[in-house]
Motif scaffolding. Structure first.
Motif, PDB file in Angstrom:
ATOM      1  N   PHE A 100     -16.336 -31.219 -27.166  1.00  0.00           N
ATOM      2  CA  PHE A 100     -15.161 -31.589 -28.168  1.00  0.00           C
ATOM      3  C   PHE A 100     -14.700 -32.719 -27.550  1.00  0.00           C
ATOM      4  N   ALA A 127     -14.879 -36.436 -29.137  1.00  0.00           N
ATOM      5  CA  ALA A 127     -13.525 -37.009 -29.675  1.00  0.00           C
ATOM      6  C   ALA A 127     -12.928 -38.232 -29.016  1.00  0.00           C
ATOM      7  N   VAL A 163      -5.735 -36.531 -28.134  1.00  0.00           N
ATOM      8  CA  VAL A 163      -6.888 -35.755 -28.459  1.00  0.00           C
ATOM      9  C   VAL A 163      -6.913 -34.869 -27.157  1.00  0.00           C
TER      10      VAL A 163
END
Length: 638
Positions: free
Chosen positions: A388, A392, A364
């Motif tokens: 993000f 994530a 990620v």
């Protein structure tokens, strides 16, 4: 003469690296003992010469030799000596020389200290280390010479980026580089074992201290870097998912997975191929981080922007080393025998889950870091930021915390799910009570609630392996595991508290005006000019009152003339339950001054936990070393 001596030492070190590689290759392929015997001393001398080159560069900075281009561009004759000293690596060329110096010294240390590996594997390992060093020597000598002179010599120099004029810079980069280079040693061990087809517990036991040492320094470097950004940049945060921050986090994630995997291989002879692959991945992340920071393809206060051609040189090295290692891995994977097997519900199974979750988080972070750069190559400008990464990676990190709580309570080889559940009663109870108490008293958001609850559960689970044992007879490496896992719980609690309970006030205040932030009432008493060694500043005097107790803070707005820069120097008051963080802004032309005030409950737990994690690693390292020394003494006596 110092510059010429430094350059000569660098050339000699490069020549010895080439000789070390050639003699190791010839010795291994032709079986000539004389060639093999020469590899160790050559590695030691190479490290010494690299250290001499680095010492020469430091001497040039301390002496303000303005005939050296690097000194002119990154120092000033009036700069305090500490920043002249740290300025030697506060730039592109100096940082790369520091990188290769630590690499050379690490190779010399392997040659001196390593006695567990079979000789052929050790020589192959030193050959791999020389191959890595050779590429970086070539990079310095042909693309980034730190000893280049200019004529005529300059008068004073252009100075160092004021944001980097901080005592932290004297310690943070070397600490981080030792971590990076330690991973390169693990990579060389893996390449050496693949060359000689000798992947097994002996190889793992030899590699483990180097991985552990690198992981300790990476942990310290990341923790120190986080605190430096927190107090120096004046933004009130401790992690921004900046690409350069990610460049240090990615090797740490890979090294953490490798550390657990190599333990399985050393202790239970399992995960052979996976361990070798993780060594390659960890070094790949180290190289990618080097490329990101020094290629000039991104902008950051941490980055040393240079021209794209030199970035392409590093990219070529990365492709050469990693591509070569992966090709070797593919060619030899069929000869790496499978290790012993284990049940899914077992300590080994828990460590595999730990490894998989770390790998997913690593993926990620890698994707989020590289995606804007790939998009930019197609003409699309975009950014990937905290929303993000938090969305994530956050849930996966919490799942990893659960795995960390469960793993140490599992038995090796095979365990029973029912028995495991019995051992987990207290951690589950701690998490449940904490969550219920928070909801009743001070409800945070969902993620901070989960973070604090799991931190409590992990803290209890971390100390359970000590219950019922004599603390004086418990192995030191067991203490290390306990302290390191406890450190994760402490850091997680600090992160969750900072996320859930931070109070912020941004205001334009007049002198004498009180402002409330968290439990404090802050009053601006006045503004006055002050002068430092190489800067001048406007300094605010803030009186902060809480429950009758009064403290004074003095944030500054500093001005540097070389180069011309204005910075905000925060003033921070640390209490047992958090920090009051203050920043002075600009006047608004109406007699008021901008102030940014934060109350950050228990934020110090983040860095205290980081220190505990590194301490746990150090205890494990010393514990393993003591056990091996005792074993060697018993064998000698027998």
């Amino acid at each position: 003469m110092i510059a010429e001596a430094g350059l000569a030492a660098l050339w000699l070190a490069a020549a010895l690296a080439a000789l070390q590689l050639a003699m190791a290759a010839l010795g291994l392929t032709r079986g000539q003992r004389a060639l093999v015997a020469a590899v160790r001393p050559i590695a030691i001398v190479q490290g010494v010469l690299a250290a001499i080159a680095m010492a020469a560069l430091i001497a040039l900075f301390l002496g303000s030799d303005m005939s050296v281009k690097l000194v002119v561009e990154n120092s000033h004759s009036a700069k305090p000596w500490l920043y002249k000293f740290a300025g030697a690596w506060g730039n592109h060329e100096g940082s790369m020389l520091l990188w290769v110096t630590i690499l050379g010294l690490a190779g010399g240390a392997v040659a001196i200290l390593e006695r567990r590996l079979p000789e052929r594997t050790l020589i192959a390992t030193l050959a791999a280390q020389a191959g890595i060093a050779l590429g970086f020597y070539a990079f310095l000598l042909f693309a980034s010479n730190p000893f280049a002179r200019i004529s005529p010599a300059a008068g004073d120099g252009l100075g160092l980026n004021p944001l980097l004029q901080d005592p932290g810079l004297a310690f943070h980069p070397p600490t981080l580089y030792i971590g990076y280079v330690g991973i390169s040693v693990a990579f060389s061990f893996a390449v050496g074992a693949l060359i000689t087809r000798d992947v097994g517990p002996v190889f793992a036991k030899a590699m483990r201290p180097w991985v552990l040492g690198a992981w300790i320094f990476l942990t310290l470097g990341i923790t120190a870097g986080s605190y430096w950004a927190y107090y120096e940049l004046g933004w009130g945060g401790w992690w921004f998912w900046d690409p350069v921050e990610n460049a240090s986090l990615m090797p740490w994630l890979a090294a953490t997975a490798l550390l657990h995997s190599v333990t399985v291989l050393a202790t239970r002879d399992g995960l052979r191929a996976w361990t070798v692959m993780l060594a390659v991945v960890a070094f790949s992340m180290s190289m990618i981080g080097t490329f990101l920071v020094r290629s000039g393809i991104l902008t950051s206060v941490h980055a040393f922007a240079v021209d794209p051609e030199r970035g392409a040189f590093i990219l070529l090295l990365l492709a050469l080393y990693i591509g070569g290692a992966l090709a070797l891995f593919a060619a030899r994977i069929g000869t790496v025998r499978a290790g012993t097997t284990f049940e899914f519900v077992s300590r080994e199974g828990g460590l595999v889950i730990n490894n998989l979750l770390l790998s997913v988080i690593l993926g990620v972070v890698l994707i989020g870091t590289l995606y804007p750069l790939v998009a930019a190559s197609f003409g699309v400008q975009l950014s990937v930021g905290p929303p993000f990464f938090n969305a994530a990676a956050g849930p996966i990190a919490l799942a990893l915390v659960v795995a960390m709580a469960v793993g140490p309570l599992l038995r090796w080889r095979r365990d029973e799910a029912g028995a495991l559940l019995d051992r987990l009663i207290w951690p589950i109870a701690a998490a449940g009570f904490t969550g219920a108490g928070l909801i009743a008293l001070a409800p945070p958001g969902v993620m901070p609630l989960l973070g604090l609850s799991l931190a409590a559960g992990l803290a209890v689970a971390s100390v359970l392996p000590l219950i019922g044992r004599n603390p004086w007879r418990t192995p030191l490496f067991t203490w290390g595991m306990v302290v390191a896992h406890l450190g994760i719980a402490v850091s997680l609690a600090g992160m969750a508290c900072d996320s859930a309970y931070t109070a912020e006030t941004l205001i334009a205040a007049r002198v004498g005006q009180p402002v409330r932030v968290g439990p404090y009432v802050v009053r601006l008493d006045g503004i006055k000019p002050v002068v430092g060694e190489n800067w001048s500043a406007l300094e605010a005097r803030l009186s902060a009152t809480r429950d009758g107790e009064r403290i004074v803070l003095r944030p500054q707005s500093r001005f540097f003339s070389d180069p011309v820069t204005t910075t905000s120097e925060s003033a921070i008051a640390t209490e047992w339950d958090g920090q009051l963080y203050t920043v002075l802004g600009q006047p608004d032309g109406q007699g008021r001054w901008q102030l940014r005030l934060w109350w950050k409950p228990f934020v110090t737990l983040i860095w205290f936990g980081g220190a505990l994690i590194a301490l746990g690693g150090a205890l494990s390292l010393v514990g393993r070393w003591r056990r091996e020394r005792r074993a060697a003494a018993r064998e000698a006596y027998a």
